[in-house]
Design a protein around this motif. Structure first.
Motif, PDB file in Angstrom:
ATOM      1  N   LEU A  30     132.999  82.172  80.375  1.00  0.00           N
ATOM      2  CA  LEU A  30     133.891  83.214  79.852  1.00  0.00           C
ATOM      3  C   LEU A  30     135.332  82.739  79.682  1.00  0.00           C
ATOM      4  N   ARG A  31     135.721  81.652  80.391  1.00  0.00           N
ATOM      5  CA  ARG A  31     137.110  81.209  80.419  1.00  0.00           C
ATOM      6  C   ARG A  31     137.761  81.094  79.030  1.00  0.00           C
ATOM      7  N   PRO A  32     137.099  80.507  78.013  1.00  0.00           N
ATOM      8  CA  PRO A  32     137.805  80.326  76.728  1.00  0.00           C
ATOM      9  C   PRO A  32     138.134  81.624  76.003  1.00  0.00           C
ATOM     10  N   TRP A  33     137.489  82.737  76.400  1.00  0.00           N
ATOM     11  CA  TRP A  33     137.582  83.962  75.599  1.00  0.00           C
ATOM     12  C   TRP A  33     138.278  85.088  76.331  1.00  0.00           C
ATOM     13  N   GLU A  34     138.767  84.833  77.544  1.00  0.00           N
ATOM     14  CA  GLU A  34     139.294  85.923  78.373  1.00  0.00           C
ATOM     15  C   GLU A  34     140.706  85.594  78.857  1.00  0.00           C
ATOM     16  N   PRO A  35     141.432  86.609  79.375  1.00  0.00           N
ATOM     17  CA  PRO A  35     142.700  86.315  80.038  1.00  0.00           C
ATOM     18  C   PRO A  35     142.450  85.431  81.255  1.00  0.00           C
ATOM     19  N   SER A  36     143.467  84.657  81.681  1.00  0.00           N
ATOM     20  CA  SER A  36     143.320  83.868  82.907  1.00  0.00           C
ATOM     21  C   SER A  36     143.160  84.831  84.085  1.00  0.00           C
ATOM     22  N   ARG A  37     142.281  84.478  85.009  1.00  0.00           N
ATOM     23  CA  ARG A  37     141.986  85.359  86.140  1.00  0.00           C
ATOM     24  C   ARG A  37     142.553  84.778  87.426  1.00  0.00           C
ATOM     25  N   PRO A  38     143.078  85.638  88.343  1.00  0.00           N
ATOM     26  CA  PRO A  38     143.473  85.141  89.667  1.00  0.00           C
ATOM     27  C   PRO A  38     142.227  84.792  90.466  1.00  0.00           C
ATOM     28  N   GLU A  39     142.392  83.962  91.514  1.00  0.00           N
ATOM     29  CA  GLU A  39     141.233  83.578  92.349  1.00  0.00           C
ATOM     30  C   GLU A  39     140.540  84.813  92.934  1.00  0.00           C
ATOM     31  N   SER A  40     141.311  85.870  93.203  1.00  0.00           N
ATOM     32  CA  SER A  40     140.723  87.069  93.816  1.00  0.00           C
ATOM     33  C   SER A  40     139.662  87.711  92.913  1.00  0.00           C
ATOM     34  N   PHE A  41     139.733  87.427  91.619  1.00  0.00           N
ATOM     35  CA  PHE A  41     138.780  88.019  90.669  1.00  0.00           C
ATOM     36  C   PHE A  41     137.341  87.631  91.017  1.00  0.00           C
ATOM     37  N   TYR A  42     137.200  86.505  91.719  1.00  0.00           N
ATOM     38  CA  TYR A  42     135.857  85.976  92.012  1.00  0.00           C
ATOM     39  C   TYR A  42     135.388  86.370  93.414  1.00  0.00           C
ATOM     40  N   LEU A 121     130.995 110.420  72.245  1.00  0.00           N
ATOM     41  CA  LEU A 121     132.366 110.816  72.595  1.00  0.00           C
ATOM     42  C   LEU A 121     133.110 111.392  71.388  1.00  0.00           C
ATOM     43  N   GLY A 122     132.443 111.451  70.241  1.00  0.00           N
ATOM     44  CA  GLY A 122     133.049 112.050  69.046  1.00  0.00           C
ATOM     45  C   GLY A 122     134.082 111.165  68.382  1.00  0.00           C
ATOM     46  N   LEU A 123     134.055 109.848  68.669  1.00  0.00           N
ATOM     47  CA  LEU A 123     135.081 108.959  68.089  1.00  0.00           C
ATOM     48  C   LEU A 123     134.845 108.755  66.599  1.00  0.00           C
ATOM     49  N   HIS A 124     135.929 108.484  65.898  1.00  0.00           N
ATOM     50  CA  HIS A 124     135.859 108.269  64.447  1.00  0.00           C
ATOM     51  C   HIS A 124     135.571 106.815  64.102  1.00  0.00           C
ATOM     52  N   ARG A 125     136.171 105.877  64.884  1.00  0.00           N
ATOM     53  CA  ARG A 125     135.972 104.465  64.542  1.00  0.00           C
ATOM     54  C   ARG A 125     135.985 103.599  65.802  1.00  0.00           C
ATOM     55  N   LEU A 126     135.350 102.436  65.680  1.00  0.00           N
ATOM     56  CA  LEU A 126     135.421 101.424  66.737  1.00  0.00           C
ATOM     57  C   LEU A 126     135.999 100.155  66.133  1.00  0.00           C
ATOM     58  N   GLY A 127     136.814  99.469  66.937  1.00  0.00           N
ATOM     59  CA  GLY A 127     137.376  98.194  66.511  1.00  0.00           C
ATOM     60  C   GLY A 127     136.868  97.072  67.397  1.00  0.00           C
ATOM     61  N   GLY A 128     136.753  95.885  66.824  1.00  0.00           N
ATOM     62  CA  GLY A 128     136.411  94.691  67.599  1.00  0.00           C
ATOM     63  C   GLY A 128     137.357  93.582  67.186  1.00  0.00           C
ATOM     64  N   SER A 129     137.692  92.707  68.135  1.00  0.00           N
ATOM     65  CA  SER A 129     138.498  91.537  67.771  1.00  0.00           C
ATOM     66  C   SER A 129     137.897  90.326  68.470  1.00  0.00           C
ATOM     67  N   THR A 130     137.886  89.206  67.757  1.00  0.00           N
ATOM     68  CA  THR A 130     137.393  87.972  68.366  1.00  0.00           C
ATOM     69  C   THR A 130     138.353  86.842  68.029  1.00  0.00           C
ATOM     70  N   MET A 131     138.463  85.884  68.933  1.00  0.00           N
ATOM     71  CA  MET A 131     139.200  84.676  68.579  1.00  0.00           C
ATOM     72  C   MET A 131     138.512  84.037  67.379  1.00  0.00           C
ATOM     73  N   VAL A 132     139.306  83.352  66.558  1.00  0.00           N
ATOM     74  CA  VAL A 132     138.770  82.784  65.312  1.00  0.00           C
ATOM     75  C   VAL A 132     137.585  81.854  65.605  1.00  0.00           C
ATOM     76  N   ALA A 133     137.652  81.151  66.732  1.00  0.00           N
ATOM     77  CA  ALA A 133     136.584  80.188  67.054  1.00  0.00           C
ATOM     78  C   ALA A 133     135.339  80.846  67.644  1.00  0.00           C
ATOM     79  N   ASN A 134     135.399  82.141  67.930  1.00  0.00           N
ATOM     80  CA  ASN A 134     134.280  82.786  68.626  1.00  0.00           C
ATOM     81  C   ASN A 134     133.203  83.242  67.632  1.00  0.00           C
ATOM     82  N   VAL A 135     132.552  82.259  67.043  1.00  0.00           N
ATOM     83  CA  VAL A 135     131.512  82.518  66.032  1.00  0.00           C
ATOM     84  C   VAL A 135     130.368  83.367  66.611  1.00  0.00           C
TER      85      VAL A 135
END
Ligand SMILES: CC(C)(COP(=O)(O)OP(=O)(O)OC[C@H]1O[C@@H](n2cnc3c(N)ncnc32)[C@H](O)[C@@H]1OP(=O)(O)O)[C@@H](O)C(=O)NCCC(=O)NCCS
Length: 179
Positions: A30-42, A121-135
């Protein structure tokens, strides 16, 4: 639809140890696609704090979070984040799948679940974003009918830098906002 042996449950306060183990198993995946995590995250204690924060957001109607289970292991998650009402009436999707469970259609099943939740939930739209390299993630979004609508420079701070992102959009309905 989920393949046999996999189930989805809403995030719960009891999930911290399974989530800490999943985070540790998937740290490099997950590291390349996520924010940096503190050690406590694990750690169990760190995940208890993360979950408490997320559950507060769920209570406020800003977040909807589901965990994918295979036996006693968490092997993925799916969430609607930044849920906004009013004139926008939308949310952003987020998901990941454990490195040992890839290419079984799980991410598509997770995203289909989020689309169903968005409708409930009655939402009108959903958005997604990916890094350009995340094929891989772009394939998941396209596979669920999301349309690529553009590229934003330096959109998210991920893996230690500001990254360009491709934006995707799915309109769920064109009716007026409920209530
Ligand atoms: C992206 C991710 C969620 C895909 O999970 P997955 O369960 O393996 O995906 P699926 O099996 O549902 O694949 C659906 C489609 O995505 C595309 N895809 C998935 N993995 C791919 C890969 N390694 N290379 C190219 N395309 C890929 C394909 O179009 C695939 O359809 P196909 O199998 O019929 O060819 C997973 O790789 C992951 O967790 N990555 C790290 C976290 C991440 O990127 N999250 C999203 C951030 S925007």
């Amino acid at each position: 639809m989920l393949p046999d042996g996999y189930v989805l449950h809403p995030l719960s306060a009891d999930d911290s140890s399974a989530l800490a183990l999943a985070a540790a198993r998937n740290r490099e995946h997950l590291r390349p696609w996520e924010p940096s995590r503190p050690e406590s995250f694990y750690t169990d204690a760190g995940q208890r704090e993360v979950i408490a924060g997320r559950l507060r957001q769920v209570e406020l109607g800003l977040y909807d979070c589901w965990l994918l289970w295979h036996g006693t292991e968490v092997v993925g998650s799916a969430n609607l984040q930044n849920i906004v009402r009013g004139a926008m009436l939308g949310a952003d999707v987020g998901y990941w799948v454990d490195h040992a469970h890839l290419r079984r259609g799980l991410a598509v099943a997770l995203l289909e679940h989020l689309v169903q939740r968005g409708r409930e939930l009655g939402l009108h739209r959903l958005g997604g974003s990916t890094m350009v390299a995340n094929v891989p993630s772009q394939g998941v979004l396209r596979g669920c009918g999301f349309e690529e609508v553009g590229r934003i420079p330096a959109f998210l701070y991920l893996d230690g830098g500001w990254r360009d992102s491709l934006l995707f959009n799915l309109v769920l309905h064109d009716g007026p906002p409920r209530g």
